[in-house]
Design a protein around this motif. Structure first.
Motif, short mmCIF file in Angstrom:
data_model
loop_
_atom_site.label_atom_id
_atom_site.label_comp_id
_atom_site.label_asym_id
_atom_site.label_seq_id
_atom_site.Cartn_x
_atom_site.Cartn_y
_atom_site.Cartn_z
N PHE A 71 -6.20 1.34 11.54
CA PHE A 71 -7.20 1.72 10.55
C PHE A 71 -7.87 3.03 10.93
CE2 PHE A 71 -7.44 -3.04 10.93
CZ PHE A 71 -6.61 -3.30 9.84
N PHE A 72 -8.16 3.86 9.95
CA PHE A 72 -8.86 5.11 10.20
C PHE A 72 -9.36 5.69 8.89
CE2 PHE A 72 -4.29 5.55 10.07
CZ PHE A 72 -4.03 6.61 9.22
N VAL A 73 -10.17 6.72 8.98
CA VAL A 73 -10.73 7.39 7.81
C VAL A 73 -10.06 8.75 7.66
CG1 VAL A 73 -12.82 8.48 6.89
CG2 VAL A 73 -12.94 6.22 7.91
N VAL A 74 -9.73 9.10 6.43
CA VAL A 74 -9.08 10.37 6.14
C VAL A 74 -9.90 11.13 5.10
CG1 VAL A 74 -6.75 9.55 6.65
CG2 VAL A 74 -7.67 9.28 4.34
N ASN A 75 -9.77 12.46 5.11
CA ASN A 75 -10.35 13.22 4.01
C ASN A 75 -9.39 13.20 2.83
OD1 ASN A 75 -8.38 15.27 4.41
ND2 ASN A 75 -9.72 16.35 5.86
N SER A 76 -9.78 13.78 1.73
CA SER A 76 -8.99 13.68 0.50
C SER A 76 -7.62 14.33 0.65
CB SER A 76 -9.75 14.33 -0.66
OG SER A 76 -10.94 13.63 -0.92
N LYS A 77 -7.56 15.44 1.35
CA LYS A 77 -6.28 16.13 1.53
C LYS A 77 -5.33 15.29 2.37
CE LYS A 77 -4.34 20.57 3.02
NZ LYS A 77 -4.66 21.91 3.59
N GLN A 78 -5.84 14.70 3.46
CA GLN A 78 -5.00 13.85 4.30
C GLN A 78 -4.57 12.59 3.56
OE1 GLN A 78 -7.93 13.56 7.39
NE2 GLN A 78 -6.93 15.08 8.70
N PHE A 79 -5.46 12.07 2.75
CA PHE A 79 -5.12 10.88 1.96
C PHE A 79 -3.95 11.17 1.03
CE2 PHE A 79 -5.70 8.47 -2.03
CZ PHE A 79 -5.44 7.20 -1.55
N LYS A 80 -4.02 12.29 0.35
CA LYS A 80 -2.95 12.66 -0.58
C LYS A 80 -1.62 12.79 0.17
CE LYS A 80 -1.34 16.47 -3.45
NZ LYS A 80 -1.57 17.87 -3.86
N MET A 81 -1.64 13.46 1.32
CA MET A 81 -0.41 13.69 2.08
C MET A 81 0.18 12.37 2.57
SD MET A 81 0.07 16.07 5.47
CE MET A 81 -1.26 15.21 6.32
N LEU A 82 -0.65 11.51 3.16
CA LEU A 82 -0.15 10.24 3.70
C LEU A 82 0.32 9.31 2.59
CD1 LEU A 82 -2.83 9.61 6.48
CD2 LEU A 82 -0.43 10.27 6.81
N ALA A 83 -0.39 9.32 1.46
CA ALA A 83 0.00 8.47 0.34
C ALA A 83 1.36 8.90 -0.20
CB ALA A 83 -1.06 8.52 -0.75
N ASN A 84 1.54 10.19 -0.38
CA ASN A 84 2.81 10.69 -0.90
C ASN A 84 3.96 10.46 0.08
OD1 ASN A 84 1.81 11.61 -3.36
ND2 ASN A 84 1.27 13.61 -2.55
N ASP A 85 3.66 10.44 1.36
CA ASP A 85 4.69 10.24 2.38
C ASP A 85 4.97 8.76 2.66
OD1 ASP A 85 4.98 12.93 2.62
OD2 ASP A 85 3.83 13.13 4.48
N GLY A 86 4.26 7.86 1.99
CA GLY A 86 4.49 6.44 2.18
C GLY A 86 4.03 5.90 3.51
N GLN A 87 2.98 6.50 4.09
CA GLN A 87 2.51 6.09 5.41
C GLN A 87 1.35 5.10 5.36
OE1 GLN A 87 4.05 6.92 8.25
NE2 GLN A 87 5.55 8.00 6.99
N LEU A 88 0.90 4.75 4.15
CA LEU A 88 -0.27 3.89 4.04
C LEU A 88 0.10 2.51 3.50
CD1 LEU A 88 -2.80 6.47 2.53
CD2 LEU A 88 -2.41 5.88 4.94
N ALA A 89 -0.60 1.52 3.97
CA ALA A 89 -0.38 0.14 3.52
C ALA A 89 -0.92 -0.04 2.11
CB ALA A 89 -1.04 -0.84 4.47
N ASP A 90 -0.23 -0.83 1.32
CA ASP A 90 -0.69 -1.17 -0.02
C ASP A 90 -1.73 -2.29 0.11
OD1 ASP A 90 -1.11 -1.88 -2.63
OD2 ASP A 90 0.99 -2.28 -3.10
N LEU A 91 -2.97 -1.98 -0.28
CA LEU A 91 -4.07 -2.93 -0.14
C LEU A 91 -4.37 -3.69 -1.43
CD1 LEU A 91 -6.49 -0.58 1.87
CD2 LEU A 91 -5.05 -2.39 2.81
N THR A 92 -3.54 -3.52 -2.43
CA THR A 92 -3.84 -4.09 -3.75
C THR A 92 -4.07 -5.59 -3.68
OG1 THR A 92 -2.43 -2.38 -4.74
CG2 THR A 92 -3.06 -4.24 -6.13
N ASP A 93 -3.09 -6.34 -3.17
CA ASP A 93 -3.21 -7.79 -3.12
C ASP A 93 -4.28 -8.24 -2.13
OD1 ASP A 93 -1.20 -7.99 -4.99
OD2 ASP A 93 0.39 -8.29 -3.49
N ALA A 94 -4.36 -7.53 -1.00
CA ALA A 94 -5.35 -7.89 0.02
C ALA A 94 -6.77 -7.73 -0.52
CB ALA A 94 -5.15 -7.03 1.27
N PHE A 95 -6.99 -6.66 -1.27
CA PHE A 95 -8.33 -6.45 -1.83
C PHE A 95 -8.66 -7.55 -2.83
CE2 PHE A 95 -11.37 -4.74 -4.86
CZ PHE A 95 -12.33 -4.19 -4.01
N GLU A 96 -7.73 -7.86 -3.69
CA GLU A 96 -7.98 -8.89 -4.69
C GLU A 96 -8.26 -10.24 -4.04
OE1 GLU A 96 -8.73 -10.59 -8.22
OE2 GLU A 96 -8.40 -8.44 -7.85
#
Length: 595
Positions: free
Chosen positions: A137-162
């Motif tokens: 777990f860590f915090v990213v700025n908006s630019k890093q978020f976009k890069m990691l999201a596009n590269d598929g490096q982040l976990a999908d939290l959709t079901d976990a959040f719900e």
């Protein structure tokens, strides 16, 4: 003066920036595990995450279910220089680290920590990203978020959040749906925004009420009314000194600084004047085709510039505004030289409350922005989200991030939390230690300030503290001590005219029917907010070209207002802006927005 102003008087404004700091920042003046250069917090990376076969108690839908046996997770931590740890606590061993383990069965280890104030944290994070080394777990700025999201490096939290998010976390996330949705890509929830007050930076008109009454003027309802008041303040000697030394409208040499990154602004800002002409400088808005465009280069700007040029030539604006920074303009306000300023809700505390110490009759009153026509003015606001809490795609327990966020909301954000919990997990009673900054995951309640306004406003009307009492939870029926003290301050001004100790500030900001928070409520209730549609720090070209383009914008518009250049030169400015990178930036911004 500016340093004092930032520390004492920008509470509402800084709430957005502060909550991102709470998510990312732990400052350790006693930290023996982290060097000033951001070296490893632990001698080696945390041990491999525990097996996903933890007991069903943690896998159930209980937002606070405890893992048994405990799991181990890792994190990157941003630190700063000023935060202190209580005696016996460190970055690796403190009340939040223990609470995660004791209450949730989560053993958190920091892989490394680095200074956030100098951006070293984000630079070090870039190195980790480049090397493919991620904490859970860590915090990213908006630019890093976009890069990691596009590269598929982040976990999908959709079901976990719900499944795991507590009702309060869901409530606060849904208070500003745009902020929550900005953490999604292709329908997948990849980042949790800390949320923020999306209306708190709205601009409004502040007017010397005593001058208006002296000259027999009525509050402005149109832009024509606004200009007539400015003319009266400049020409009719409202300070009664027999000299031609007053001006109608406060303007500084950085008149768009409030939304371009110079957050020392928010007083004497011209964005609100342009908003009255349906122009939105410094932010990105949708055009009729649904594409994002930069507000400062839209044709609506010209009519506002024409009027400002007229006002300057007529002496309604200080002839020397081009060389006066915000500090100098505030000095003129406090010297009784200016009768109107466009600023934010906290201006009642600074600079206007300062005047009351030497001139108790100098009452400033806020009014909503006015329009040039029958279409209401929309108040522009910057994008309030600057970072995201994320989980690595390799995290075996991504839901643990949400559980830790639940705990933070329970102890720090819940309006019905106990005083004991607040003292233990938020900050010490004397304010020396900011415990909430020790946490891994944090967020804000975007409606908190507005809720407080409702309670205080009702209490003042009823002359009763009943609405200031907790309505639920372990403190049900007890009075909120912070709101009680503010209520007494407002009451002292209303009943006794006592302007000492910030009494007038509290009343005009948080309690009056026609105060600054009432105006924010008016904007929110009537959908009069124009929020910047470009999230984050911007695109690659914008980062590279920003200073050059802002300098061009500032120089050209200043010269047009002063009459040094004709208004038609605005068209040449737009052409130059596009050629110097504006067209490429617009293309990149829309690509980002469409993603």
């Amino acid at each position: 003066m500016w340093g004092l102003f930032v520390n004492k008087n920008r509470v509402a404004f800084l709430s957005v920036l502060l909550i991102v700091s709470l998510v990312a920042c732990t400052n350790n003046t006693k930290n023996t595990a982290t060097s000033e250069t951001g070296s490893s917090v632990v001698e080696s990376a945390a041990s491999e995450t525990a097996s996903a076969t933890a007991s069903e108690s943690a896998s159930s839908s209980d937002p606070f279910g405890k893992y048994s046996p405990p799991i181990e997770v890792t994190g990157f931590k941003a630190i700063g220089i000023s935060t202190k740890f209580e005696e016996g606590e460190t970055i690796d061993d403190n009340r939040w680290i223990r609470a995660y383990e004791d209450e949730l069965g989560i053993k958190l280890k920091w892989t490394w920590a680095a200074d956030e104030a100098t951006q070293y944290y984000y630079n070090k994070l870039n190195v980790s990203i480049a090397s493919g080394e991620y904490a859970d777990f860590f915090v990213v700025n908006s630019k890093q978020f976009k890069m990691l999201a596009n590269d598929g490096q982040l976990a999908d939290l959709t079901d976990a959040f719900e499944k795991y998010a507590s009702p309060l976390v869901k409530k606060y996330m849904n208070a500003f749906p745009q902020g929550f949705e900005s953490g999604k890509l292709d329908g997948k929830l990849l980042g949790l925004s800390p949320q923020g007050d999306y209306a708190g930076q709205s601009l409004m008109i502040w007017i010397r009420q005593d001058w208006m009454e002296q000259l027999g003027l009525q509050p402005p309802k149109t832009m024509d009314d606004f200009v007539k008041i400015a003319e009266a303040f400049a020409k009719q000697d409202p300070d009664n000194n027999g000299k031609d030394d007053t001006y109608g409208l406060a303007v500084t040499n950085a008149f768009f600084g409030g939304f371009q990154g110079d957050y020392l602004m928010g007083v004497a800002s011209l964005e609100g004047f342009f908003n009255g002409y349906h122009a939105y400088p410094s932010i990105w808005i949708k055009d009729d085709s649904g594409q994002l465009v930069y507000g400062s280069v839209q044709p609506q700007m010209k009519d506002a510039l024409i009027k400002l040029q007229e006002m300057f030539k007529a002496g309604l604006i200080d002839k020397e505004f081009g060389v006066k920074d915000p500090g100098k303009v505030v000095e003129d306000i406090n010297k009784n030289k200016i009768g109107m300023s466009i600023g934010m809700e906290w201006n009642t505390g600074w600079p206007f409350d300062e005047m009351l110490k030497t001139n108790p009759k100098a009452i400033w009153k806020p009014y909503p922005l006015v329009s040039i026509d029958d279409k209401p003015a929309m108040a522009e606001n910057p994008w309030p989200i600057s970072g995201y809490m994320v989980a690595s795609k390799d995290s075996k327990h991504p839901e643990a991030l949400i559980k830790m966020l639940n705990l933070y909301v329970k102890y720090v954000v819940d309006e019905n939390r106990t005083k004991e919990d607040s003292n233990k997990f938020e900050k010490s009673e004397d304010g020396t230690y900011l415990y909430s900054s020790y946490a891994l995951a944090a967020m804000n309640n975007p409606d908190l300030a507005m809720n407080d306004f409702y309670k205080l406003n009702t209490a003042l009307k009823n002359k009763s503290d009943e609405t200031l009492r907790y309505t639920d939870g372990p403190m049900k029926g007890e009075i909120n001590s912070l709101l009680e003290s503010q209520y007494k301050q407002g009451l002292a001004f209303v009943e006794k005219g006592d302007v000492s100790n910030g009494n007038h500030q509290i009343y005009m900001q948080k309690m009056a029917d026609d105060g600054s928070y009432a105006i924010l409520k008016h904007y929110r209730d009537n959908n009069l907010l124009m929020i910047n549609q470009m999230p984050g720090v911007g695109t690659d070209t914008l980062v590279q070209k920003k200073s050059t383009l802002l300098k061009l914008e500032q120089e050209v518009l200043t010269k047009i207002i002063m009459g040094v250049r004709p208004v038609d030169d605005f068209d040449k400015f737009v052409e130059d802006w596009k050629k110097l990178g504006g067209d490429q930036i617009t293309k990149e911004v829309n690509e980002t927005y469409n993603n």
